[in-house]
Design an enzyme around this catalytic site. Structure first.
Site, PDB file in Angstrom:
ATOM      1  N   HIS A 162      44.713  50.311  42.131  1.00 49.99           N
ATOM      2  CA  HIS A 162      44.349  51.699  41.640  1.00 49.99           C
ATOM      3  C   HIS A 162      43.732  52.263  43.162  1.00 49.99           C
ATOM      4  O   HIS A 162      42.698  52.014  43.543  1.00 49.99           O
ATOM      5  CB  HIS A 162      43.387  51.691  40.539  1.00 49.99           C
ATOM      6  CG  HIS A 162      44.171  51.235  39.315  1.00 49.99           C
ATOM      7  ND1 HIS A 162      43.493  50.646  38.388  1.00 49.99           N
ATOM      8  CD2 HIS A 162      45.252  51.712  38.714  1.00 49.99           C
ATOM      9  CE1 HIS A 162      44.502  50.342  37.458  1.00 49.99           C
ATOM     10  NE2 HIS A 162      45.677  50.931  37.805  1.00 49.99           N
ATOM     11  N   GLU A 165      39.948  52.658  43.386  1.00 48.59           N
ATOM     12  CA  GLU A 165      39.038  51.519  43.274  1.00 48.59           C
ATOM     13  C   GLU A 165      39.379  50.804  44.809  1.00 48.59           C
ATOM     14  O   GLU A 165      39.250  49.534  45.060  1.00 48.59           O
ATOM     15  CB  GLU A 165      39.728  50.617  42.289  1.00 48.59           C
ATOM     16  CG  GLU A 165      39.520  51.075  41.004  1.00 48.59           C
ATOM     17  CD  GLU A 165      40.295  50.152  39.905  1.00 48.59           C
ATOM     18  OE1 GLU A 165      40.745  49.166  40.057  1.00 48.59           O
ATOM     19  OE2 GLU A 165      40.371  50.729  38.762  1.00 48.59           O
ATOM     20  N   HIS A 307      39.830  44.690  40.536  1.00 47.71           N
ATOM     21  CA  HIS A 307      39.670  45.977  40.172  1.00 47.71           C
ATOM     22  C   HIS A 307      38.124  46.287  39.789  1.00 47.71           C
ATOM     23  O   HIS A 307      37.314  45.535  40.108  1.00 47.71           O
ATOM     24  CB  HIS A 307      40.568  46.137  38.861  1.00 47.71           C
ATOM     25  CG  HIS A 307      42.035  46.001  38.888  1.00 47.71           C
ATOM     26  ND1 HIS A 307      42.729  47.206  39.015  1.00 47.71           N
ATOM     27  CD2 HIS A 307      42.993  45.053  39.155  1.00 47.71           C
ATOM     28  CE1 HIS A 307      43.987  46.944  39.079  1.00 47.71           C
ATOM     29  NE2 HIS A 307      44.139  45.503  39.076  1.00 47.71           N
ATOM     30  N   GLU A 366      37.195  42.758  36.948  1.00 49.54           N
ATOM     31  CA  GLU A 366      36.729  44.384  37.050  1.00 49.54           C
ATOM     32  C   GLU A 366      35.057  43.977  37.698  1.00 49.54           C
ATOM     33  O   GLU A 366      34.268  43.945  36.742  1.00 49.54           O
ATOM     34  CB  GLU A 366      36.570  44.896  35.402  1.00 49.54           C
ATOM     35  CG  GLU A 366      38.181  45.076  34.903  1.00 49.54           C
ATOM     36  CD  GLU A 366      38.764  46.060  35.482  1.00 49.54           C
ATOM     37  OE1 GLU A 366      38.287  46.574  36.186  1.00 49.54           O
ATOM     38  OE2 GLU A 366      40.004  46.279  35.078  1.00 49.54           O
TER      39      GLU A 366
END
Length: 396
Positions: A162, A165, A307, A366
């Site tokens: 992404h 990110e 991420h 994450e």
């Protein structure tokens, strides 16, 4: 650092002379398979650079070597046109300089151009690593993979699926840089001897899956696609929250793991957008195709996708995960303090597809907490957690 071989020199001798593991020197010279070398050929010594030095009053080769914690012969090896007793004040000699600090800087964001420059620099100083282009982005930027190690177990890590990110690229490259420093300096990473991991594990790193998207977030729209991305961004010039690739496709919603559910879900848009559009069909985007082919061609033993954000990680997919995944997840949870979540209502991600396709452990991590893009002020804390997970991935 490149040196000219003298008669009688061996790789074993260079390993002792520079305190560099034998296999790292051997792997830095793949065309040189024998340990008995030929005089005048050039050999790479990893973890060193060459620095010019001007002799000062009262200095000798021996004194210079002692002050810099070098062997006298290490200096003479780089200055074969000199005799030690002939060197005088004002002469310029070459000194081997051991690299003990990271190249990768973390004070400002890293776009695809900077990343390419860093990878080139690392390859020069650590020629035992291999760098491959596994695909290209929509705009033709290379998607690069770094390979380190020679073991049978293959551990894959990736970052910046992404665009907003991008901090994950910096975290992953810092891990790589620290690992290389550990290998060439003999220093442990959190108590683990890295040379053993080099022998046991082959590390596959794709530090920036979405180079076009990262560049868009950090540098603004490219001229050839300016109007197109502005329209997708609802007329705004602010791309700070953009997640997708340059065509407005979410690359982590591109894989054939219940992709149709994502396509038909109310949670996702039906046309190109800054986030959440899964594409017109699965694997429509060159970046996603490259990552799928990479996994198919290498059959990774485990996969970690970096991420942000949430301080949690996901490790299962519809019961396809193997039993060992739970044990690894428990260890990651223990060392990181992040919550281990087995199942979430999410599909078509790289980790999802990997687990479904290969029945091997996969993890979506994450890192950090807040709203993407996370600020660089969180980098140090994230890196500490990532280092712990990195060791688990290689050793557990």
């Amino acid at each position: 650092m490149e040196i000219c071989v003298r008669s009688g020199d061996t790789i074993e001798y260079y390993s002792h002379l520079f305190t560099i593991p034998f296999e790292l020197i051997l792997d830095s010279n793949p065309s040189q398979i024998q340990t008995s070398l030929n005089a005048s050929e050039m050999i790479n010594i990893p973890g060193f650079l060459v620095k010019p030095y001007i002799i000062k009053e009262g200095e000798t080769i021996s004194k210079i070597a002692t002050s810099r914690k070098l062997s006298t012969d290490a200096i003479l090896l780089l200055n074969q046109d000199y005799r030690a007793e002939e060197i005088k004040v004002g002469d310029t000699i070459l000194l081997p300089m051991r690299i003990t600090k990271p190249y990768f800087q973390t004070k400002s964001p890293c776009d695809s151009k900077k990343l390419g420059e860093y990878i080139t620099r690392l390859k020069k100083v650590y020629p035992f690593i291999n760098v491959f282009t596994v695909g290209t982005s929509v705009l033709g930027s290379p998607i690069q993979e770094i390979r380190i190690g020679k073991g049978k177990k293959i551990v894959h890590m990736n970052a910046s699926f992404h665009a907003n990110e991008w901090i994950t690229t910096m975290v992953l490259m810092s891990l790589v840089n620290n690992y290389l420093l550990s290998l060439t300096n003999g220093s442990p990473i959190r108590g683990e001897k890295s040379i053993q991991q080099y022998q046991d594990v082959q590390l596959s790193i794709v530090p920036m899956v979405n180079p076009d998207g990262v560049d868009l977030v950090l540098n603004g729209p490219p001229s050839l696609h300016h109007d197109e991305v502005i329209n997708m961004n609802e007329g705004s010039n602010d791309f700070v929250h953009w997640k997708a690739n340059i065509r407005g496709v979410d690359l982590n919603r591109q894989f054939p793991a219940n992709w149709e559910k994502v396509k038909n879900s109310n949670k996702h848009t039906n046309s190109p957008a800054p986030r959440d559009f899964p594409g017109s069909f699965s694997l429509s985007e060159p970046e996603a195709i490259a990552m799928a082919e990479l996994a198919k061609n290498n059959f990774f033993d485990r996969l970690l996708a970096f991420h942000t954000q949430g301080k949690e990680f996901y490790w299962g997919y519809e019961g396809h995960e193997p039993n060992e995944a739970e044990e690894i997840a428990k260890e990651i949870e223990r060392v990181s303090g992040y919550q281990a979540i087995r199942y979430v209502d999410s599909h078509a991600g790289y980790k999802d597809w990997y687990i479904q396709e290969f029945k091997r452990p996969g993890f979506t991590l994450e890192f950090g907490w807040g709203i993407n893009p996370l600020p660089l002020s969180q980098f140090a804390e994230i890196l500490k957690i990532a280092e712990k997970i990195f060791i688990v991935a290689l050793t557990y």
